[in-house]
Enzyme design. Structure first.
Site, PDB file in Angstrom:
ATOM      1  N   CYS A 159      20.918 -24.447  34.650  1.00  0.00           N
ATOM      2  CA  CYS A 159      19.690 -25.013  35.248  1.00  0.00           C
ATOM      3  C   CYS A 159      19.112 -26.174  34.441  1.00  0.00           C
ATOM      4  CB  CYS A 159      18.658 -23.908  35.447  1.00  0.00           C
ATOM      5  SG  CYS A 159      18.579 -22.705  34.111  1.00  0.00           S
ATOM      6  N   HIS A 258      11.807 -26.037  34.445  1.00  0.00           N
ATOM      7  CA  HIS A 258      12.257 -26.412  33.098  1.00  0.00           C
ATOM      8  C   HIS A 258      11.902 -27.880  32.844  1.00  0.00           C
ATOM      9  CE1 HIS A 258      14.257 -22.677  32.899  1.00  0.00           C
ATOM     10  NE2 HIS A 258      15.519 -23.039  33.010  1.00  0.00           N
TER      11      HIS A 258
END
Ligand code: NAP
Length: 368
Positions: A159, A258
């Protein structure tokens, strides 16, 4: 895809987990795919989905999924044998064998696990960057044991790699190869799955370690940014201009999204201006967009000019979590330029990428 084409029956492996729940939410109304089978561990198998799933999304479980019976992740379990495709949100400790079995049973597997990302005949495909890697699956079908007629595996990236590699691809497309990349991430708790890091460990805290995450960013980026070998049988890993990449990864008390602080040095003598870099990000387009697949965001990269953006809480939902946000583009005293980027780790960082990869495969005739 013509409207008259029947929908493709798909299964979700790891359907009860963090990534699996996003698969279900995103596939519930999908124009190409229809959810036909759900798989999870033997703890969940044999029970109704709504009973065994700790559903964490703000939208309710789709009505037709609530009472579906969760199966074991076996290709001959009820429902899976009628599927053409499975989307996998399995833990890496079980994904290897299970995904292998589904491929061997002639299903097409779109995986989020790390197990096959480094395989020399498995595409590691970020849909906003390198769909040109997809044709290597034809070589995979003949060389990876067992040989298959229809089945293959495509993985998407880690990710945080996904959030970083999209802006790096935009820079390479506009200005040629990069020489050095330094990345420091601030990663959300959901990246570790449910229940993830305990609240006593993450509240009021930063954890400066995420197991093997730094190595994933450092290794995966070159495979994704590289091309396909001249013979079409593998990947060149950016060998013409090796990338030096160093990553520092931190877990922070954010639920989804993130963030990464990135510094870059170009190979060219004179680095581009900040204005040109901003334009390269904003103008970046990719094959998913030109193909017009349903999950492609209208903007692959959203550039933020406010000095305090992007922020996870404010920006992770842009374009349904299918784009990367970039901001704070400024000179770097050590390398050429630095910026901040943000990705929704469970959507573009996981489920949305798998689904967009499958949509691209449909449009290009790799799923029929
Ligand atoms: N979370 C993210 O942001 C993210 C992003 C990119 C990639 N990934 C990757 O995606 C995968 C899933 O991550 P996640 O965060 O969704 O994990 P998770 O929330 O822990 O979910 C794991 C899933 O795997 C199933 N499972 C566990 N053991 C199994 C077994 N022996 N047989 C069959 N199924 C089993 C679980 O089923 P039960 O409910 O029955 O236990 C659950 O459905 C991992 O490989 C992860 O590295 C995650």
């Amino acid at each position: 895809m013509p409207n008259s084409h029947p929908k493709i029956k798909v299964g979700v492996l790891g359907a009860t987990g963090t990534v699996g729940q996003r698969f279900i939410q995103l596939l519930a109304t999908h124009p190409y795919f229809v959810i036909h089978a759900l798989g999870a561990s033997s703890r969940s198998a044999g029970q109704e989905y709504a009973q065994v799933t700790k559903w964490k999304l703000a939208t309710p479980i789709p009505v037709f999924v609530r009472r579906m019976i969760v199966q074991e992740c076996k290709p001959d379990a009820e429902g899976f044998s009628e599927c053409g495709v499975v989307f996998s949100g399995l833990d890496h400790d079980v994904a290897g064998d299970i995904e292998f079995a589904f491929r061997a049973a002639e299903l097409i597997v779109f995986s989020n696990a790390k197990n096959y990302r480094r395989d020399p005949v498995v595409p590691l495909m970020v849909p906003l960057v390198n769909p040109h890697h997809l044709p290597v699956v034809r070589h995979q079908q003949t060389t990876l044991s067992p040989p298959t007629k229809k089945g293959y595996i495509v993985t998407n990236a880690n990710c945080s790699t996904t959030g970083v590699v999209v802006p790096l691809a935009a820079l390479e497309k506009a200005f040629g190869p990069l020489e050095t990349v330094m990345v420091t991430t601030l990663q959300a708790i959901s990246g570790a799955g449910y229940p993830g890091v305990s609240s006593l460990d993450i509240m009021d805290n930063v954890v400066p370690y995420i197991g093997s995450e730094e190595e994933k960013i450092e290794w995966e980026t070159s495979k994704i940014l590289g091309g396909v070998n001249d013979d079409g049988k593998g990947f060149d890993h950016h060998a013409h201009a090796p990338l030096k990449i160093s990553a520092n990864c931190n877990r922070v008390p954010v639920i989804d999204g993130h963030t990464a602080c990135v510094s870059v040095k170009f190979r060219r003598e004179t680095p581009p201006s900040l204005e040109d870099i901003r334009k390269a990000f904003a103008d970046y387009t990719c094959e998913a967009q030109t193909l017009g697949v349903p999950s492609a965001p209208p903007q692959a990269i959203v550039v933020h000019d406010a000095p305090d953006r992007p922020q996870p809480r404010l920006d992770r939902d842009l374009h349904n979590g299918a784009c990367v946000s970039v901001g704070r583009i400024r000179p770097c005293g050590v390398l050429d330029v630095k910026f901040v980027c943000l990705v929704d780790n469970v959507r573009l960082g996981a489920a949305t990428s798998s689904i967009m990869n499958a949509e691209i495969a449909v449009e290009r005739g790799y799923i029929v």
